[in-house]
Structure formats: C-alpha cells, structure tokens
Design a protein around this motif. Structure first.
Motif, PDB file in Angstrom:
ATOM      1  N   GLU A  67      68.447  -8.509  31.875  1.00 21.43           N
ATOM      2  CA  GLU A  67      69.064  -7.742  30.790  1.00 21.43           C
ATOM      3  C   GLU A  67      70.589  -7.696  30.826  1.00 21.43           C
ATOM      4  N   VAL A  68      71.222  -8.238  31.860  1.00 17.06           N
ATOM      5  CA  VAL A  68      72.682  -8.210  31.943  1.00 17.06           C
ATOM      6  C   VAL A  68      73.305  -9.066  30.854  1.00 17.06           C
ATOM      7  N   THR A  69      74.297  -8.505  30.160  1.00 17.38           N
ATOM      8  CA  THR A  69      74.981  -9.218  29.084  1.00 17.38           C
ATOM      9  C   THR A  69      76.374  -9.659  29.531  1.00 17.38           C
ATOM     10  N   GLU A  70      76.984 -10.498  28.748  1.00 20.37           N
ATOM     11  CA  GLU A  70      78.353 -10.923  29.044  1.00 20.37           C
ATOM     12  C   GLU A  70      79.310  -9.742  28.955  1.00 20.37           C
ATOM     13  N   GLU A  71      78.991  -8.787  28.114  1.00 22.99           N
ATOM     14  CA  GLU A  71      79.793  -7.563  28.020  1.00 22.99           C
ATOM     15  C   GLU A  71      79.725  -6.791  29.342  1.00 22.99           C
ATOM     16  N   ASP A  72      78.535  -6.764  29.943  1.00 25.05           N
ATOM     17  CA  ASP A  72      78.376  -6.109  31.247  1.00 25.05           C
ATOM     18  C   ASP A  72      79.215  -6.818  32.309  1.00 25.05           C
ATOM     19  N   ILE A  73      79.218  -8.134  32.273  1.00 22.70           N
ATOM     20  CA  ILE A  73      79.990  -8.907  33.244  1.00 22.70           C
ATOM     21  C   ILE A  73      81.480  -8.622  33.076  1.00 22.70           C
ATOM     22  N   SER A  74      81.931  -8.547  31.842  1.00 21.52           N
ATOM     23  CA  SER A  74      83.344  -8.257  31.573  1.00 21.52           C
ATOM     24  C   SER A  74      83.716  -6.862  32.059  1.00 21.52           C
ATOM     25  N   LEU A  75      82.823  -5.910  31.865  1.00 23.86           N
ATOM     26  CA  LEU A  75      83.067  -4.548  32.342  1.00 23.86           C
ATOM     27  C   LEU A  75      83.226  -4.538  33.854  1.00 23.86           C
ATOM     28  N   LEU A  76      82.310  -5.187  34.548  1.00 21.93           N
ATOM     29  CA  LEU A  76      82.386  -5.235  36.004  1.00 21.93           C
ATOM     30  C   LEU A  76      83.669  -5.921  36.460  1.00 21.93           C
ATOM     31  N   ASP A  77      84.033  -6.976  35.797  1.00 21.90           N
ATOM     32  CA  ASP A  77      85.266  -7.700  36.102  1.00 21.90           C
ATOM     33  C   ASP A  77      86.460  -6.745  36.060  1.00 21.90           C
ATOM     34  N   SER A  78      86.517  -5.904  35.050  1.00 25.53           N
ATOM     35  CA  SER A  78      87.639  -4.969  34.918  1.00 25.53           C
ATOM     36  C   SER A  78      87.611  -3.872  35.977  1.00 25.53           C
ATOM     37  N   GLN A  79      86.413  -3.508  36.446  1.00 24.59           N
ATOM     38  CA  GLN A  79      86.290  -2.421  37.426  1.00 24.59           C
ATOM     39  C   GLN A  79      86.639  -2.867  38.843  1.00 24.59           C
ATOM     40  N   LEU A  80      86.501  -4.143  39.127  1.00 17.09           N
ATOM     41  CA  LEU A  80      86.694  -4.633  40.494  1.00 17.09           C
ATOM     42  C   LEU A  80      88.147  -4.596  40.959  1.00 17.09           C
ATOM     43  N   GLY A  81      89.067  -4.340  40.053  1.00 14.65           N
ATOM     44  CA  GLY A  81      90.471  -4.258  40.432  1.00 14.65           C
ATOM     45  C   GLY A  81      90.875  -2.915  41.015  1.00 14.65           C
ATOM     46  N   ASN A  82      89.962  -1.951  41.011  1.00  9.89           N
ATOM     47  CA  ASN A  82      90.248  -0.631  41.563  1.00  9.89           C
ATOM     48  C   ASN A  82      90.554  -0.720  43.058  1.00  9.89           C
ATOM     49  N   ASP A  83      91.578   0.004  43.512  1.00  9.26           N
ATOM     50  CA  ASP A  83      92.030  -0.092  44.907  1.00  9.26           C
ATOM     51  C   ASP A  83      90.969   0.303  45.931  1.00  9.26           C
ATOM     52  N   LYS A  84      90.033   1.166  45.555  1.00  5.71           N
ATOM     53  CA  LYS A  84      89.028   1.620  46.521  1.00  5.71           C
ATOM     54  C   LYS A  84      87.718   0.839  46.435  1.00  5.71           C
TER      55      LYS A  84
END
Length: 249
Positions: A67-84
């Motif tokens: 069920e994972v969409t490309e929108e989900d992948i993009s969201l995760l991509d943006s979240q991975l830049g968090n310092d913690k």
C-alpha cells in the motif's frame, strides 16, 4: 549509558510510552525508536523532539508493502533530514507470514535502502525466513547497519559483518531453548554486537508474560556477559560504543 538500539515505545504500541521513556532516562538508558509506517514515524519525531534520551529510526515495514505510495516515500524522504533521526528502519523482508507479496516487499526494501544511501544513514533490518534474499539485496547497496534480532547462523553473521553490519541481540538470547543464538555470539566478536529490546515485544525470559520495556535490557546484557565470560560493565561499554560508532550520536 546503555543504548537500546531497537524498540517501539510510542502511543500506537504502548499507552504508557512517555512514562517508560522517562523511566528509561532515569536509568541512563537511551532509546532508538523504530518506525514502521507513517503514523509511528510521526509519533517518533514528536517524542525525539521532546525527550533528550530519544532518537529515531524511520521506515516502512514489510506489513505495508502493498500500500505504500510515492507520496509516502516523498514524505519519508523529507523526514529523514531531522537531526535526531539516526537510521532508516525498521525495514526488511518477512516471509514467515506470507510469501505472496515477495516482489512488493523487495521493491519497498530497495526504496528504503536507496533513501538511506541518499541521506547517508545506516539501516535497521528485519529479516525473517528471508535471510538469503536480505543478504543478496544488501550486498548490492552501499549501506551499513544493524541486523535486528538476528537469529541466523554465525557463518551468515560473518557475511553480514563483512558488509558493515552489527548483530542486534535482544530478549530471545535469554530463552532456555535458544541455543543457536548463544552459540552464534560466541563465534563473533562483541565488537560487532548491539543490544536491543524490541519493546514491547520479545520480553526476556525473566519477565515472560509482561510487556517488554527498555529497562529489561539488563537481562540481555547479563546473558551476553555470561556467554562471553565478560563483566557486565564491559558489555555495556563496548556495545554502547558500537552503537555510537554506527548511529553517530
């Protein structure tokens, strides 16, 4: 400090998650919370921002591979830049419950590994009844990480170690009938091990019947020290440094 490198202490898994996090801090335990879907990933980001002893690994698990969409992948991509956020995880393959969606699982795993490469992050890998496929995919990617709750052979562990992976050792090592894992850790160097609880799952034998928490990491450490004929504080010191080396905090 002790670093529990893999647990799921957040609201969608445990109703008293924040209390457990606070108790862990009082016992000098740092936790790496592992996400499996958009909901848990968001919960982890909030907790990591709120508590000093909380770090996060964000990822999409095999359970949502269909069920994972490309929108989900993009969201995760943006979240991975968090310092913690210190890793991409929990990710991987699991053929225990179903083999019907192997291709989708593999495709999602590859996407997670590509994100890890992009962000320069290690990965935390789940592999159940899928060890060879997991290895074959990992060796084609420039990633390092942790093999969560590793239950394979010592021979296969050495192959993962060559790729730059540590073996995650958790509650199952305390089970009386789990001779395979105890034999495995005696054949690999402690410099390639991490300690974890997988809370609220995989409760050590000493607390069987209860929900697992990071406070039970002491039973994992105790069993490793017994098997390797080491002092408990030595196990803590080495595995904590291993975690710091891998996750860079």
């Amino acid at each position: 400090m002790i670093i529990d490198t893999h647990c799921h202490i957040y609201g969608s898994e445990m109703e008293n998650a924040e209390q457990i996090i606070k108790e862990s801090a009082k016992n000098d335990i740092c936790v790496i919370l592992n996400g499996t879907d958009p909901l848990s990933n968001n919960e982890i980001l909030e907790l990591a921002d709120k508590y000093e002893n909380v770090y996060g690994a964000l990822g999409y698990f095999h359970t949502i591979a269909d069920e994972v969409t490309e929108e989900d992948i993009s969201l995760l991509d943006s979240q991975l830049g968090n310092d913690k956020i210190v890793a991409v995880g929990e990710i991987g393959l699991d053929y225990y419950h179903t083999k019907d969606n192997k291709d989708n699982q593999k495709q999602l795993f590859e996407k997670m590994l590509n994100l890890a490469q992009k962000h320069g992050l290690p990965v935390i890998v789940h592999s159940r009844k899928s060890m060879q496929d997991t290895y074959d995919i990992l060796k084609c990617h420039d990633v390092v990480g942790s093999m969560h709750c590793y239950q394979g052979s010592a021979e296969m562990a050495h192959e993962f170690i060559k790729l730059g992976f540590y073996m995650g050792i958790g509650g199952p090592i305390t089970n009386t009938n789990n001779k395979k894992t105890r034999k495995m850790i005696r054949k690999i160097d402690i410099g390639h091990m991490l300690v974890e609880t997988d809370s609220p799952y995989l409760t050590p034998q000493e607390k069987r019947g209860e929900k697992n928490t990071p406070l039970n990491i002491k039973y994992v450490i105790r069993k490793i020290s017994e098997e390797l004929n080491m002092k408990e504080n030595e196990v803590v010191e080495i595995t904590t440094q291993n975690a710091r080396d891998l996750f860079k905090f």
